[in-house]
Structure formats: C-alpha cells, structure tokens
Design a protein around this motif. Structure first.
Motif, PDB file in Angstrom:
ATOM      1  N   GLN A   1      45.975  42.879  67.400  1.00  0.00           N
ATOM      2  CA  GLN A   1      45.124  43.228  66.258  1.00  0.00           C
ATOM      3  C   GLN A   1      44.213  42.111  65.769  1.00  0.00           C
ATOM      4  O   GLN A   1      43.129  42.392  65.255  1.00  0.00           O
TER       5      GLN A   1
ATOM      6  N   ASN B   1      56.564  42.067  66.434  1.00  0.00           N
ATOM      7  CA  ASN B   1      55.569  41.453  65.548  1.00  0.00           C
ATOM      8  C   ASN B   1      54.492  40.686  66.317  1.00  0.00           C
ATOM      9  O   ASN B   1      53.301  40.765  65.999  1.00  0.00           O
TER      10      ASN B   1
ATOM     11  N   ARG C   1      52.091  43.064  68.139  1.00  0.00           N
ATOM     12  CA  ARG C   1      51.162  43.649  67.170  1.00  0.00           C
ATOM     13  C   ARG C   1      50.110  42.634  66.732  1.00  0.00           C
ATOM     14  O   ARG C   1      48.919  42.950  66.630  1.00  0.00           O
TER      15      ARG C   1
END
Length: 394
Positions: free
Chosen positions: A301, A294, A297
């Motif tokens: 992003q 998590n 990511r």
C-alpha cells in the motif's frame, strides 16, 4: 593520598612532532603549566580529545593534524594539546567538560573555562575554519548560548546556534533555537532555510513538520523522494517511540503510541505510520503471524525508500516462515534493498532467501557479492561463506 587528574594530566599529553602540522604540547607539561602558559600568552588552549578505537580520530590524526595548513592556523594561535580519553585518569576531564563523543575539540581559556567546542570528523576546510574563527566570540558556542538565554533573538545568532547545536547533538538547545530561528524567517523555502529545516527536524511536534508535509513536493524537487520520505519516516517513528516507551516496564505502550499518532499526524498518514509502528513491534517481539500480514499490507500500500526497512523485514520473513509465497515477497523486498544500496547485509539476505527458495544459482550470485562487499568494508562474512559452501555442495 589520591592525586587529582589534573596533576596527572601530563602523563596523558601526547607529543606529536610534526614538522609542518600542529605542534602539540610536550608530555612533560602538566595541565596547570598549560593553564599558566595560556594565561601568560593570552591564548586559548585547543584540546583534541580522542580514542584509539575511533576511526574518525584515526583519520584526523593521519590526514588533518599533520597538514601544513593545520599548522599554519593552529600553531602560535593556540596552546595545542592531545588527550587519550581511553585512559582511566581522563574520566575527570571528560566529566568536567562533558565529553561524550570522539573526536571532540575543546577551546579552553587560561582559567580552565570552556568557551567553544565542536566534534566529529572534519574536512581540511572545516578544520581550518574552526581554528581561524574560534578566538572570535561571534563564533564561540558558549558566549552565543549565553546571549540567547539573555534574550538575544537576532536571526544571525539563532542561525549560528542552530547549526552548532546540530553539530554538537545538543537537542535540548536545538529545540529552542531552531523554533526561534524559523519564527524570524518569512521564507522557509529558501535554499538555506530548507537545508536548516531538514537538518534540525527531530520531532513531529515541531512547527516545521506540518510545513514539510504541506510543501513535500517542493522539498522532493529540491532534494529527492528518498531523502524526504526517509526523513519523515524517521521523525514520526522516533517521536512515537519516545512518547510511548515505558521505562519501568521496558516496553512500548501501544495505546500511547496510537494516541500520539492521532494527535500529531494528519489522517491520511496515521494509518501508514500506525501500521509501520506495529511492524516494528512485531519484529521486536517475533510475532510472526501478525508480521507476515502487516508487512505484506504495508509494502503493498505505501511507498518505501528505506533499504534498511526492506532488508529487516525480509530477514524476519526468512527466519519466521517456510511459506513460499511469503518468502517470494521477502526476496522481492531484499532485492529492492540491494537496488537502493549494494551492500554486504542486503546481498547476504538475498542470498539466504534464494537458498531457502531452492534457487541455487541466484543464491550463489548474491553470496559472492555479499562476500565481495564485506571484504571491501572489513565486515565479518563468515556466515555468508558457510552458506556459500552449502550452496556449492548441493
């Protein structure tokens, strides 16, 4: 027979004999004597409530109260009293007047009624202004608060109360007066209103939150990306956490958190903050497998301007994995934290990650920097010093 606190108050009064600063009442004067004096002289009692463990109290004691300007404002105008709130006997006074933080400043009339209050470290200018204005009901917190609950919705009163509620962290009142104030304003993008909007924004349920999102570019131009993005992060995460916390189970309900995010966040922000919420849960519950996925990511992003978040996730990676790829990512985040703010904890994390990756020279650089910063701030760097010894012994 148990003696009341007010009979014992004279033992708590601190006499400070500043030649030019504020002249505080003698320890020989009891609270009842002070009240009588305030009534007979038609003056307010100015109470400084402090704690010996409070650094802001110490700063005010050294720099502000002894100043000639303070004496010129407060002496003669008020009956001045200092109270050591560390004393057990002070509990009744703290409960009666709702003292929860230090330093607290109370303005009390001769009947013992609280008419105004403030708290926190102040500049000389702020402290003098408080003393100059606090006899005027137009500046007193409780008369203004009463006017509001009696129906007064004049913009000037709403603005004053909004700023006071912020200073006093009276969030129940703030929620009402803040919204009421902005309902009277046509231009929310004026310099003054932008400042008030940001200061009073505490929940994504407030009408000002979608306005901030819509006009994010205007606020970034007036302030900075870091200030605006960090505020949005704080507001959203606090709101989701408060809504989803189960006090009986002492845990967060992820279903409620997700429902809240879907209700109050626009679609383009929901994925970002739902992911950030899960990252916080992963760290709290030490769910390393999900955290690694998590967090990677998230930082790949979404923009991040929080050194605190970068550092916490980097430290969690340091503690939870031996995978070199993940540790390299963690080091890059730790260095971003250092770039945001060059402080002890962030340098310490960078040093630990460099050491775990086998980079002796860089580990030493960040360890020395961490120790230097700790010495400047008085923080405990014993673990960093132990790490430095390990590095030097390699």
């Amino acid at each position: 027979m148990k003696r009341s606190f007010f009979a014992l108050l004279s033992f708590l009064l601190l006499h400070t004999g500043f030649a030019q600063g504020i002249q505080f009442e003698s320890a020989e004067n009891s609270w009842s004597t002070i009240l009588d004096k305030a009534q007979s002289e038609n003056k307010l009692i100015f109470v400084v409530a402090y704690s010996l463990s409070c650094h802001n109290c110490e700063d005010m004691q050294k720099k502000i109260y002894p100043a000639e300007q303070s004496g010129a404002v407060y002496n003669g105008k008020y009956i001045n009293v200092q109270l050591d709130m560390d004393k057990a006997e002070a509990n009744d006074f703290a409960n009666k007047y709702g003292i929860m933080a230090y330093p607290s400043y109370l303005f009390i009339d001769g009947k013992g009624e609280l008419v105004h209050r403030a708290m926190g470290k102040m500049t000389m200018e702020q402290f003098a202004a408080m003393g100059a204005n606090s006899t005027d009901t137009a500046h007193q917190f409780f008369p203004l608060k009463n006017r509001f609950f009696q129906g007064d919705r004049s913009p000037e009163l709403l603005k004053r109360l909004t700023l006071m509620a912020m200073d006093l962290t009276d969030y129940d009142l703030l929620g009402s007066v803040y919204e009421a104030y902005f309902s009277t304003q046509e231009n929310w993008l004026s310099k003054e209103n932008m400042e008030i909007l940001l200061m009073g924004l505490k929940s994504s349920e407030q009408s000002t939150f979608p306005f901030l999102l819509k006009h994010k570019k205007d606020f970034i131009e007036a302030y900075s990306e870091a200030k605006i993005f960090n505020l949005i992060d704080e507001v959203v995460m606090n709101s989701m956490s408060l809504y989803s916390y189960n006090y009986e189970q002492r845990d967060f309900d992820l279903t409620l958190a997700k429902a809240y995010g879907l209700k109050y966040l626009p679609a383009d922000l929901f994925d970002q903050y739902w992911l950030l919420f899960k990252i916080n849960q992963n760290m709290m519950k030490k769910n390393s497998s999900e955290l690694l996925i998590n967090a990677t990511r998230y930082f790949d992003q979404y923009p991040c301007f929080s050194g605190h978040l970068y550092n916490n996730v980097a430290l969690a990676f340091y503690e939870e994995t031996k995978d070199k790829v993940y540790l390299e990512k963690a080091l890059s985040w730790a260095l971003k934290a250092v770039a945001i703010k060059d402080m002890f904890q962030y340098n310490d994390t960078a040093a630990a990650l460099c050491f775990k990756l086998g980079n002796k020279e860089q580990a030493k650089v960040y360890a020395l920097k961490a120790i230097e910063k700790a010495n400047e701030t008085g923080e405990d760097a014993s673990e960093t010093k132990a790490l430095l010894k390990k590095i030097e012994n390699l």
